[in-house]
Write an enzyme that holds these catalytic residues in place. Structure first.
Site, PDB file in Angstrom:
ATOM      1  N   GLY A 301       0.721  -1.073  -0.030  1.00 23.95           N
ATOM      2  CA  GLY A 301       0.092   0.087  -0.131  1.00 23.95           C
ATOM      3  C   GLY A 301       0.650   1.152  -0.135  1.00 23.95           C
ATOM      4  N   LYS A 302       1.999   1.134  -0.628  1.00 25.39           N
ATOM      5  CA  LYS A 302       3.023   2.438  -0.618  1.00 25.39           C
ATOM      6  C   LYS A 302       2.958   3.364  -1.801  1.00 25.39           C
ATOM      7  CE  LYS A 302       6.076  -0.034   2.689  1.00 25.39           C
ATOM      8  NZ  LYS A 302       7.414  -0.627   2.705  1.00 25.39           N
TER       9      LYS A 302
END
Length: 345
Positions: A301-302
């Protein structure tokens, strides 16, 4: 100290200085355009350059540069400075060597030198010459850098500092004391562009700060890496849309990507990094942080997978082309300055 009888040998080895490339002196747009019609690393670089230009041209996007490795000593020092000066970079996350042993070191008036690969490293040690692949540094001058860091630390209030705070004080000191003007540190100071070095003691600064603490056991400063993480996360929250230009990997790469996760843990809704370019020679087979791909970062989720590009190349051979292309395309001319350092005033 180096014996006088060897001084001529040392002078001969430290005679050919590294000259930093000027991205304004040539126009890389034609070669980048041509590479876009090729394959392999050439096409990867062309797409990476396109993504970086998109980030620069996006009025909502803040650009964060990460640095790992020795490209600053190898001739790219002015590339990074010019990206800040021109307003194409809004924050920096780096290893300590790039900021202290290379940029601050040269701001003190010292230089890096092209190395003779045939010299025995044991002979170099006897001459107090340090080697970075095919680049030399004078160890005696590097110790002067250590001592200057101690001098700055001695002048500050004894309390915990983020690396950003301390590096800003280095920039303030350079305004009055620099031998070589317009270093990256000084330029960032002038433009309110924060520099973070999460592992600040892992460089010449570490020696100076250790000496500072030993000589001031009851009243000394320290570097707070948690404060670094919190401040960089504050920047991500304030920035909204972000783009990453990552040179190498390691701690700087992971540190800046983790701000998305940290913001979520703090209950803040933030977007993943929208644009991401990484230039690295790290081999993905070893599973390390430096070699993890940007697509892998999406699973955490970066980073978005739609506008990301890995370029597997030695950075000093391609970074000047990317930066020169961005300079000559001129998307930076209408970018508003973010001045993220002012968040912490």
């Amino acid at each position: 100290m180096v014996k006088s009888s060897t001084s001529n040998d040392k002078a001969a080895l430290l005679s050919k200085t590294v000259e930093h490339i000027d991205i304004k002196s040539f126009d890389a747009r034609p070669i980048i355009d041509a590479m876009g019609k090729m394959s392999f690393t050439s096409r990867d670089l062309a797409r990476a350059t396109e993504i970086f230009n998109m980030a620069v041209e996006d009025p909502e996007c803040a650009v964060i540069l990460t640095l790992a490795g020795s490209t600053s000593a190898g001739g790219c020092m002015h590339v990074y400075r010019d990206l800040v000066e021109l307003g194409m970079v809004d924050a920096i996350v780096s290893t300590g060597a790039s900021i202290v042993d290379m940029d601050f070191f040269e701001a003190l008036g010292f230089r890096h030198y092209q190395a003779d690969s045939s010299v025995d490293d044991n002979d170099l040690r006897a001459l107090y010459i340090d080697r970075i692949y095919d680049t030399y540094i004078d160890e005696e001058e590097l110790q002067n850098c250590d001592e200057t860091i101690k001098k700055i630390a001695d002048s500050l209030d004894p309390r915990p500092y983020s690396s950003r705070e301390f590096i800003r004080e280095m920039g303030r000191w350079l305004k009055s004391n620099a031998v070589k003007k317009n270093s990256l540190i000084e330029t960032c100071f002038d433009h309110d562009v924060p520099i973070f070095v999460p592992a600040f003691s892992d460089c010449s600064a570490g020696f100076g700060l250790v000496k500072h603490q030993v000589e001031n056991p009851d009243a000394h400063l320290s570097i707070d890496s948690v404060k670094d993480f919190r401040e960089l996360t504050d920047i991500k929250i304030a920035a909204g849309t972000t783009g990453l230009l990552m040179i190498g990997g390691g701690v700087p790469k992971n540190f800046v990507q983790d701000t998305v996760v940290c913001a979520e843990i703090l209950g803040k809704e933030v977007d993943v990094h929208k644009y991401a370019v990484q230039i690295s020679v790290a081999d993905v087979r070893d599973g390390a942080c430096s070699s993890s791909t940007l697509k892998e970062a999406a699973s955490w989720g970066k980073v978005s997978t739609s506008l990301e590009q890995m370029v597997f190349a030695e950075a000093s051979s391609v970074v000047p082309l990317l930066a020169s292309d961005a300079y000559h395309r001129g998307g930076w001319k209408s970018r508003p300055p973010r001045k993220f350092s002012q968040l912490f005033n």
